[in-house]
Write an enzyme that holds these catalytic residues in place. Structure first.
Site: not given
Ligand code: AMP
Length: 335
Positions: A111, A194, A197
């Site tokens: 970040k 990966k 968002k």
């Molecule tokens: P976030 O969107 O960063 O708030 O992530 C929410 C949840 O989604 C967390 O448990 C992350 O580990 C999972 N997550 C987000 N992006 C990925 C990805 N590309 N692959 C696997 N898990 C993901």
């Protein structure tokens, strides 16, 4: 019964990474464990959203949770900021979290690199707030994607440190959980890294068929294998990873074979991938649209979830305060 907790930030829509990395595990866990699933609105404040936009995403994620299969009869579903005990614990945990160890987390370093002009303390202490989210319910299991492993290590460290410092067994050490053997990492369509968002490389549960096809057809590839058994570039490997997640084994075998004998046409692979993604997500999209409109249902779900979450959070804070030696100066009726 073991306690499960997990949450997703309230920014934008849920993508395939959230669904396969996190939500699918949530859904399976509901029958076996005592589950708490929340929408992490406070976590999204690190990027200073406009006040008009800050809470807009909560309803979206809530509808997407429910449409994906979270069941309010089985799990407590709530919004992070409706449980003020979380921020209370966050303050206390910040006192035993050290700058050096927080600076070392990969997500913080990423970040800082991405947004050098907004390195705020909330960003640095993001893993502490996440630890508070988990420890407030004394959760044992946290279904998260691979990207969150290091944050969970911080949560374990703080749990241990708190218990040792105050000589009290208040917190268990939470473990990452996935039903498969490995934590899943869903790649993006842009060739590397990966799906995320903020990366703008995602396929969303809310995307329509046309958008999904367009995104998948535009995915980065390479110029193709030149001889049998050529190694795969990262971008093509990513397409295969996605295919393994959404398609059946026969389809994966077919394209693996055609890659290995150099007869593969990436256009065909992408067409199949788009079709199989649509098969998985379009029924969810239809449910999202219905649930999003149902204000009364959404209110009932969150009211019940918040009551359950606060009850558990208050019980934890009672023990935390006792351990720390925290007493209100004001005498209450029962003192
Ligand atoms: P976030 O969107 O960063 O708030 O992530 C929410 C949840 O989604 C967390 O448990 C992350 O580990 C999972 N997550 C987000 N992006 C990925 C990805 N590309 N692959 C696997 N898990 C993901």
């Amino acid at each position: 019964m073991e306690i499960v907790l997990s949450g997703i930030r309230s920014t934008g829509h849920l993508h395939l990474g959230n669904y396969y990395g996190a939500l699918r595990n949530y859904i399976k866990m509901q029958d076996k464990y005592n589950c708490y699933f929340f929408i992490a609105d406070l976590h999204s404040l690190t990027t200073h959203p406009h006040p008009d936009d800050f809470h807009a995403g909560v309803r979206t994620i809530l509808a997407e949770y429910l449409a994906s299969g979270l069941d309010p009869e089985k799990s407590a579903i709530f919004v992070q900021s409706d449980v003020p005990e979380i921020t209370e614990l966050y303050v206390l945990l910040n006192m035993i979290a050290y700058k050096g160890e927080l600076e070392r987390t990969t997500s913080f370093k990423d970040k800082v690199r991405q947004n050098p002009e907004n390195v705020n303390a909330g960003l640095l202490t993001y893993p502490v707030l996440m630890a508070a989210d988990i420890l407030i319910h004394r959760a044992n299991l946290v279904p998260v994607g691979k990207d969150q492993e290091q944050h969970l290590e911080v949560a374990r460290l703080l749990a241990r440190r708190f218990n040792t410092l105050y000589n009290a067994e208040v917190f268990p050490e939470p473990q990452a959980f996935n039903f498969g053997s490995d934590l899943i990492k869903v790649p993006g369509l842009d060739g590397s890294g990966k799906m995320g968002k903020s990366e703008g490389n995602g396929v969303y549960l809310f995307d329509d068929e046309k958008t999904i096809r367009k995104k998948v057809m535009k995915a980065v590839t390479d110029s193709g294998p030149t001889e049998p058994g050529s190694p795969m570039s990262e971008s093509v490997q990513n397409l295969f990873t996605l295919l393994k997640i959404v398609s059946d084994t026969a389809t994966v075998d077919h394209f693996t074979k055609s890659y290995n004998d150099c007869s593969i046409r990436y256009g065909d692979l992408k067409k199949q991938l788009a079709e199989d993604i649509c098969k998985q997500t379009l029924p969810i999209k239809a449910r999202i649209e219905e649930i999003y409109k149902d204000e009364a249902y959404l209110q009932t779900v969150v009211k019940r979830g918040t009551e359950m979450a606060r009850e558990s959070a208050q019980a934890t804070m009672k023990e935390v305060k006792k351990a720390v030696g925290f007493k209100s100066f004001l005498k209450s009726d029962d003192q």
